[in-house]
Design a protein around this motif. Structure first.
Motif, PDB file in Angstrom:
ATOM      1  N   ALA A   1       8.738   6.911  13.591  1.00 39.78           N
ATOM      2  CA  ALA A   1       7.435   6.283  13.778  1.00 39.78           C
ATOM      3  C   ALA A   1       7.464   5.192  14.839  1.00 39.78           C
ATOM      4  CB  ALA A   1       6.937   5.704  12.448  1.00 39.78           C
ATOM      5  N   TYR A   2       8.584   4.497  14.960  1.00 44.77           N
ATOM      6  CA  TYR A   2       8.680   3.388  15.904  1.00 44.77           C
ATOM      7  C   TYR A   2       9.533   3.719  17.126  1.00 44.77           C
ATOM      8  CZ  TYR A   2       6.035   0.878  12.545  1.00 44.77           C
ATOM      9  OH  TYR A   2       5.007   0.506  11.709  1.00 44.77           O
ATOM     10  N   GLY A   3       9.869   4.997  17.290  1.00 44.40           N
ATOM     11  CA  GLY A   3      10.592   5.429  18.478  1.00 44.40           C
ATOM     12  C   GLY A   3      11.975   4.819  18.615  1.00 44.40           C
ATOM     13  N   VAL A   4      12.631   4.638  17.482  1.00 45.92           N
ATOM     14  CA  VAL A   4      13.963   4.034  17.466  1.00 45.92           C
ATOM     15  C   VAL A   4      14.976   5.125  17.115  1.00 45.92           C
ATOM     16  CG1 VAL A   4      15.423   2.299  16.333  1.00 45.92           C
ATOM     17  CG2 VAL A   4      12.987   1.829  16.712  1.00 45.92           C
ATOM     18  N   ALA A   5      16.074   5.156  17.854  1.00 46.87           N
ATOM     19  CA  ALA A   5      17.133   6.124  17.540  1.00 46.87           C
ATOM     20  C   ALA A   5      17.870   5.663  16.290  1.00 46.87           C
ATOM     21  CB  ALA A   5      18.100   6.234  18.711  1.00 46.87           C
ATOM     22  N   ALA A   6      17.966   6.539  15.313  1.00 52.36           N
ATOM     23  CA  ALA A   6      18.695   6.209  14.076  1.00 52.36           C
ATOM     24  C   ALA A   6      20.187   6.173  14.384  1.00 52.36           C
ATOM     25  CB  ALA A   6      18.394   7.231  12.996  1.00 52.36           C
ATOM     26  N   PRO A   7      20.890   5.175  13.860  1.00 51.45           N
ATOM     27  CA  PRO A   7      22.337   5.111  14.083  1.00 51.45           C
ATOM     28  C   PRO A   7      23.056   6.244  13.355  1.00 51.45           C
ATOM     29  CG  PRO A   7      21.706   3.479  12.456  1.00 51.45           C
ATOM     30  CD  PRO A   7      20.431   4.096  12.979  1.00 51.45           C
ATOM     31  N   ALA A   8      24.208   6.600  13.882  1.00 47.88           N
ATOM     32  CA  ALA A   8      25.039   7.596  13.211  1.00 47.88           C
ATOM     33  C   ALA A   8      25.531   7.028  11.887  1.00 47.88           C
ATOM     34  CB  ALA A   8      26.218   7.961  14.095  1.00 47.88           C
ATOM     35  N   ASP A   9      25.768   7.907  10.945  1.00 43.60           N
ATOM     36  CA  ASP A   9      26.301   7.490   9.651  1.00 43.60           C
ATOM     37  C   ASP A   9      27.810   7.290   9.778  1.00 43.60           C
ATOM     38  OD1 ASP A   9      27.179   7.129   7.064  1.00 43.60           O
ATOM     39  OD2 ASP A   9      26.204   8.919   6.261  1.00 43.60           O
ATOM     40  N   GLU A  10      28.218   6.033   9.858  1.00 42.35           N
ATOM     41  CA  GLU A  10      29.640   5.684   9.941  1.00 42.35           C
ATOM     42  C   GLU A  10      30.128   5.033   8.651  1.00 42.35           C
ATOM     43  OE1 GLU A  10      30.198   3.314  13.445  1.00 42.35           O
ATOM     44  OE2 GLU A  10      29.481   4.908  14.765  1.00 42.35           O
ATOM     45  N   GLY A  11      29.353   5.181   7.596  1.00 44.44           N
ATOM     46  CA  GLY A  11      29.689   4.542   6.324  1.00 44.44           C
ATOM     47  C   GLY A  11      31.053   4.923   5.797  1.00 44.44           C
ATOM     48  N   SER A  12      31.411   6.192   5.906  1.00 48.52           N
ATOM     49  CA  SER A  12      32.701   6.647   5.363  1.00 48.52           C
ATOM     50  C   SER A  12      33.875   5.981   6.058  1.00 48.52           C
ATOM     51  CB  SER A  12      32.814   8.162   5.479  1.00 48.52           C
ATOM     52  OG  SER A  12      31.862   8.772   4.656  1.00 48.52           O
ATOM     53  N   SER A  13      33.738   5.690   7.339  1.00 48.72           N
ATOM     54  CA  SER A  13      34.847   5.060   8.057  1.00 48.72           C
ATOM     55  C   SER A  13      34.933   3.561   7.776  1.00 48.72           C
ATOM     56  CB  SER A  13      34.715   5.296   9.560  1.00 48.72           C
ATOM     57  OG  SER A  13      33.585   4.618  10.079  1.00 48.72           O
ATOM     58  N   ARG A  14      33.914   3.016   7.153  1.00 43.47           N
ATOM     59  CA  ARG A  14      33.884   1.575   6.867  1.00 43.47           C
ATOM     60  C   ARG A  14      34.038   1.250   5.384  1.00 43.47           C
ATOM     61  NH1 ARG A  14      32.612  -0.610  11.630  1.00 43.47           N
ATOM     62  NH2 ARG A  14      31.275   0.501  13.077  1.00 43.47           N
ATOM     63  N   ALA A  15      33.968   2.268   4.533  1.00 39.14           N
ATOM     64  CA  ALA A  15      34.078   2.050   3.084  1.00 39.14           C
ATOM     65  C   ALA A  15      35.492   1.590   2.738  1.00 39.14           C
ATOM     66  CB  ALA A  15      33.735   3.327   2.330  1.00 39.14           C
ATOM     67  N   VAL A  16      35.565   0.689   1.760  1.00 38.04           N
ATOM     68  CA  VAL A  16      36.839   0.118   1.343  1.00 38.04           C
ATOM     69  C   VAL A  16      37.105   0.491  -0.108  1.00 38.04           C
ATOM     70  CG1 VAL A  16      38.096  -2.045   1.025  1.00 38.04           C
ATOM     71  CG2 VAL A  16      36.505  -1.809   2.937  1.00 38.04           C
ATOM     72  N   ALA A  17      38.307   0.973  -0.372  1.00 38.15           N
ATOM     73  CA  ALA A  17      38.698   1.337  -1.737  1.00 38.15           C
ATOM     74  C   ALA A  17      38.853   0.084  -2.592  1.00 38.15           C
ATOM     75  CB  ALA A  17      40.011   2.119  -1.716  1.00 38.15           C
ATOM     76  N   VAL A  18      38.636   0.242  -3.882  1.00 38.95           N
ATOM     77  CA  VAL A  18      38.796  -0.861  -4.831  1.00 38.95           C
ATOM     78  C   VAL A  18      39.951  -0.530  -5.775  1.00 38.95           C
ATOM     79  CG1 VAL A  18      36.401  -1.645  -4.702  1.00 38.95           C
ATOM     80  CG2 VAL A  18      37.041   0.126  -6.352  1.00 38.95           C
ATOM     81  N   SER A  19      40.490  -1.564  -6.414  1.00 39.96           N
ATOM     82  CA  SER A  19      41.703  -1.397  -7.224  1.00 39.96           C
ATOM     83  C   SER A  19      41.452  -1.028  -8.682  1.00 39.96           C
ATOM     84  CB  SER A  19      42.519  -2.688  -7.160  1.00 39.96           C
ATOM     85  OG  SER A  19      41.749  -3.767  -7.668  1.00 39.96           O
ATOM     86  N   SER A  20      40.199  -1.163  -9.139  1.00 41.24           N
ATOM     87  CA  SER A  20      39.890  -0.877 -10.540  1.00 41.24           C
ATOM     88  C   SER A  20      38.389  -0.698 -10.703  1.00 41.24           C
ATOM     89  CB  SER A  20      40.364  -2.025 -11.434  1.00 41.24           C
ATOM     90  OG  SER A  20      39.569  -3.179 -11.185  1.00 41.24           O
ATOM     91  N   LEU A  21      38.000  -0.212 -11.858  1.00 38.43           N
ATOM     92  CA  LEU A  21      36.561  -0.108 -12.136  1.00 38.43           C
ATOM     93  C   LEU A  21      35.906  -1.483 -12.192  1.00 38.43           C
ATOM     94  CD1 LEU A  21      35.986   2.806 -14.664  1.00 38.43           C
ATOM     95  CD2 LEU A  21      35.038   2.528 -12.377  1.00 38.43           C
ATOM     96  N   THR A  22      36.613  -2.451 -12.739  1.00 36.06           N
ATOM     97  CA  THR A  22      36.053  -3.806 -12.770  1.00 36.06           C
ATOM     98  C   THR A  22      35.806  -4.299 -11.351  1.00 36.06           C
ATOM     99  OG1 THR A  22      37.110  -4.307 -14.882  1.00 36.06           O
ATOM    100  CG2 THR A  22      36.446  -6.187 -13.529  1.00 36.06           C
ATOM    101  N   ALA A  23      36.771  -4.057 -10.475  1.00 37.57           N
ATOM    102  CA  ALA A  23      36.599  -4.444  -9.070  1.00 37.57           C
ATOM    103  C   ALA A  23      35.443  -3.669  -8.439  1.00 37.57           C
ATOM    104  CB  ALA A  23      37.887  -4.216  -8.297  1.00 37.57           C
ATOM    105  N   ALA A  24      35.258  -2.426  -8.854  1.00 43.16           N
ATOM    106  CA  ALA A  24      34.148  -1.625  -8.342  1.00 43.16           C
ATOM    107  C   ALA A  24      32.806  -2.215  -8.761  1.00 43.16           C
ATOM    108  CB  ALA A  24      34.271  -0.182  -8.838  1.00 43.16           C
ATOM    109  N   TYR A  25      32.696  -2.613 -10.023  1.00 41.63           N
ATOM    110  CA  TYR A  25      31.447  -3.242 -10.490  1.00 41.63           C
ATOM    111  C   TYR A  25      31.202  -4.563  -9.760  1.00 41.63           C
ATOM    112  CZ  TYR A  25      31.846   0.151 -14.299  1.00 41.63           C
ATOM    113  OH  TYR A  25      31.964   1.298 -15.032  1.00 41.63           O
ATOM    114  N   GLN A  26      32.270  -5.343  -9.568  1.00 43.93           N
ATOM    115  CA  GLN A  26      32.143  -6.603  -8.840  1.00 43.93           C
ATOM    116  C   GLN A  26      31.712  -6.351  -7.397  1.00 43.93           C
ATOM    117  OE1 GLN A  26      36.114  -8.008  -9.677  1.00 43.93           O
ATOM    118  NE2 GLN A  26      35.404  -9.350 -11.331  1.00 43.93           N
ATOM    119  N   ALA A  27      32.306  -5.339  -6.775  1.00 39.62           N
ATOM    120  CA  ALA A  27      31.923  -4.989  -5.404  1.00 39.62           C
ATOM    121  C   ALA A  27      30.467  -4.537  -5.355  1.00 39.62           C
ATOM    122  CB  ALA A  27      32.845  -3.897  -4.864  1.00 39.62           C
ATOM    123  N   GLY A  28      30.033  -3.798  -6.376  1.00 46.33           N
ATOM    124  CA  GLY A  28      28.646  -3.368  -6.441  1.00 46.33           C
ATOM    125  C   GLY A  28      27.691  -4.545  -6.528  1.00 46.33           C
ATOM    126  N   VAL A  29      28.026  -5.529  -7.372  1.00 50.31           N
ATOM    127  CA  VAL A  29      27.191  -6.734  -7.476  1.00 50.31           C
ATOM    128  C   VAL A  29      27.132  -7.427  -6.119  1.00 50.31           C
ATOM    129  CG1 VAL A  29      27.025  -9.054  -8.470  1.00 50.31           C
ATOM    130  CG2 VAL A  29      27.544  -7.107  -9.943  1.00 50.31           C
TER     131      VAL A  29
END
Length: 128
Positions: A56-84
């Motif tokens: 609608a605004y004539g802007v090029a959408a950026p490529a999805d580079e999320g997978s190359s920037r995602a960081v693993a977490v050490s536990s589910l608790t760390a995952a919930y904390q990262a989510g918050v």
């Protein structure tokens, strides 16, 4: 200090791509765990809400580079904390954008995505 609509759309989409990639990484590591199973589907919906605004605004959408920037977490608790933390940052981003003079369709999408992030934050906090 000076954000254009193109900047805001780009930052928002990159943030949603990263959230989806991080939640996907968590699911691949820990299995089908709530609320990640629900929230990753919501991230898809957020991306789908943003993409038409690029056209609608004539802007090029950026490529999805999320997978190359995602960081693993050490536990589910760390995952919930990262989510918050991710949702707190996402809410702050949308609050910054909503303080600007925005076209009504962009404002509507940003408000909706911010409210969804508030719900996601609560879901992660409830798991902690």
């Amino acid at each position: 200090t000076s954000l254009t609509v193109a900047d805001m759309l780009t930052y928002a989409l990159q943030d949603e791509y990263l959230a989806r990639a991080e939640y996907d990484l968590i699911l691949s590591e820990y299995g089908s765990v709530r609320p990640f199973t629900n929230i990753i589907r919501a991230e898809e919906t957020h991306i789908d809400a943003l993409l038409p605004l690029f056209e609608a605004y004539g802007v090029a959408a950026p490529a999805d580079e999320g997978s190359s920037r995602a960081v693993a977490v050490s536990s589910l608790t760390a995952a919930y904390q990262a989510g918050v933390g991710a949702e707190v940052n996402n809410i702050a981003m949308y609050e910054t954008f909503l303080a600007e003079d925005l076209p009504s369709d962009v404002r509507t999408v940003f408000e909706s995505l911010m409210h969804a992030s508030e719900n996601h934050q609560r879901a992660f906090q409830n798991r902690l």
